[in-house]
Write a protein that holds these residues in place. Structure first.
Motif, PDB file in Angstrom:
ATOM      1  N   MET A   1     -11.341 -11.583  -7.040  1.00 13.95           N
ATOM      2  CA  MET A   1     -10.094 -10.993  -7.494  1.00 13.95           C
ATOM      3  C   MET A   1     -10.032  -9.501  -7.150  1.00 13.95           C
ATOM      4  N   LYS A   2     -11.188  -8.852  -7.245  1.00 12.30           N
ATOM      5  CA  LYS A   2     -11.233  -7.428  -6.930  1.00 12.30           C
ATOM      6  C   LYS A   2     -10.956  -7.193  -5.446  1.00 12.30           C
ATOM      7  N   ALA A   3     -11.431  -8.089  -4.599  1.00  8.30           N
ATOM      8  CA  ALA A   3     -11.195  -7.956  -3.160  1.00  8.30           C
ATOM      9  C   ALA A   3      -9.704  -8.040  -2.839  1.00  8.30           C
ATOM     10  N   ILE A   4      -8.987  -8.914  -3.543  1.00  8.30           N
ATOM     11  CA  ILE A   4      -7.536  -9.039  -3.342  1.00  8.30           C
ATOM     12  C   ILE A   4      -6.845  -7.731  -3.724  1.00  8.30           C
ATOM     13  N   ALA A   5      -7.232  -7.176  -4.875  1.00 11.81           N
ATOM     14  CA  ALA A   5      -6.631  -5.921  -5.343  1.00 11.81           C
ATOM     15  C   ALA A   5      -6.918  -4.786  -4.365  1.00 11.81           C
ATOM     16  N   VAL A   6      -8.120  -4.744  -3.827  1.00 11.94           N
ATOM     17  CA  VAL A   6      -8.474  -3.695  -2.861  1.00 11.94           C
ATOM     18  C   VAL A   6      -7.635  -3.840  -1.594  1.00 11.94           C
ATOM     19  N   ARG A   7      -7.462  -5.059  -1.108  1.00  8.23           N
ATOM     20  CA  ARG A   7      -6.652  -5.277   0.098  1.00  8.23           C
ATOM     21  C   ARG A   7      -5.202  -4.864  -0.142  1.00  8.23           C
ATOM     22  N   ILE A   8      -4.663  -5.239  -1.294  1.00  8.68           N
ATOM     23  CA  ILE A   8      -3.284  -4.858  -1.626  1.00  8.68           C
ATOM     24  C   ILE A   8      -3.166  -3.344  -1.683  1.00  8.68           C
ATOM     25  N   TRP A   9      -4.097  -2.685  -2.373  1.00  3.48           N
ATOM     26  CA  TRP A   9      -4.056  -1.226  -2.505  1.00  3.48           C
ATOM     27  C   TRP A   9      -4.163  -0.550  -1.132  1.00  3.48           C
ATOM     28  N   ASN A  10      -5.034  -1.053  -0.264  1.00  4.87           N
ATOM     29  CA  ASN A  10      -5.170  -0.487   1.082  1.00  4.87           C
ATOM     30  C   ASN A  10      -3.868  -0.602   1.867  1.00  4.87           C
ATOM     31  N   ASP A  11      -3.194  -1.743   1.740  1.00  6.84           N
ATOM     32  CA  ASP A  11      -1.915  -1.908   2.436  1.00  6.84           C
ATOM     33  C   ASP A  11      -0.836  -1.010   1.844  1.00  6.84           C
ATOM     34  N   ILE A  12      -0.851  -0.823   0.540  1.00 11.67           N
ATOM     35  CA  ILE A  12       0.115   0.093  -0.082  1.00 11.67           C
ATOM     36  C   ILE A  12      -0.081   1.495   0.479  1.00 11.67           C
ATOM     37  N   LYS A  13      -1.333   1.947   0.552  1.00  8.32           N
ATOM     38  CA  LYS A  13      -1.608   3.279   1.104  1.00  8.32           C
ATOM     39  C   LYS A  13      -1.210   3.367   2.576  1.00  8.32           C
ATOM     40  N   LYS A  14      -1.450   2.299   3.320  1.00 10.26           N
ATOM     41  CA  LYS A  14      -1.152   2.286   4.749  1.00 10.26           C
ATOM     42  C   LYS A  14       0.348   2.324   5.025  1.00 10.26           C
ATOM     43  N   TYR A  15       1.129   1.649   4.186  1.00  7.17           N
ATOM     44  CA  TYR A  15       2.567   1.519   4.431  1.00  7.17           C
ATOM     45  C   TYR A  15       3.424   2.283   3.430  1.00  7.17           C
ATOM     46  N   ILE A  16       2.887   3.334   2.845  1.00 10.10           N
ATOM     47  CA  ILE A  16       3.606   4.092   1.816  1.00 10.10           C
ATOM     48  C   ILE A  16       4.890   4.715   2.361  1.00 10.10           C
ATOM     49  N   TRP A  17       4.881   5.170   3.611  1.00  2.82           N
ATOM     50  CA  TRP A  17       6.079   5.785   4.188  1.00  2.82           C
ATOM     51  C   TRP A  17       7.172   4.748   4.399  1.00  2.82           C
TER      52      TRP A  17
END
Length: 152
Positions: A1-17
């Protein structure tokens, strides 16, 4: 479950603009236009995605007949979204066939739009004509042309 949250957070940071641009678009449209869809605001005609937000919400809340009424393509969009989420976040890989899936969704969306416009325009929500649009107010004769084409 933590891996899913990390992947989501990484994509949020990547696509914030990108998310910020969508948020700005949303605010601008809702502040400066009386309707949420620019196509309706400009031409008075519904777009291919008309009713899609409501339809997706209806699918997600189990109101399937209401979803179908608003926009039947919502079912495919929810399924494709679930597939993308599973591939990207649960499995942690790339979404195979993403571009092909988007193209297919676009073609199906357009086909459904033209069929529903033919069957239901201009009497059935969301396929109605919105009067007092930008073209009607700015282009002389636009209203009479539309009236002759669709309402007489």
């Amino acid at each position: 479950m933590k891996a899913i949250a990390v992947r989501i957070w990484n994509d949020i940071k990547k696509y914030i603009w990108c998310m910020a641009a969508v948020a700005v678009y949303y605010v601008v449209v809702h502040v400066f236009m009386p309707v949420a869809c620019p196509l309706i605001y400009v031409t008075g005609f519904p777009c291919a995605g008309c009713g899609m937000t409501r339809a997706v919400l209806f699918v997600l809340t189990g109101q399937f007949s209401r979803a179908f009424y608003m926009n039947p393509v919502a079912f495919l969009i929810v399924l494709f979204g679930a597939y993308c989420f599973f591939c990207r976040y649960v499995k942690g890989g790339q979404v195979k066939g993403f571009i092909a899936g988007i193209i297919i969704l676009f073609i199906v969306l357009l086909a459904a739009y033209f069929i529903r416009m033919y069957l239901y325009f201009p009497e059935r929500v969301p396929y109605v004509y919105t009067k007092d649009n930008l073209f009607e107010n700015r282009i002389p004769g636009y209203q009479s042309i539309i009236r002759k084409m669709f309402f007489d």
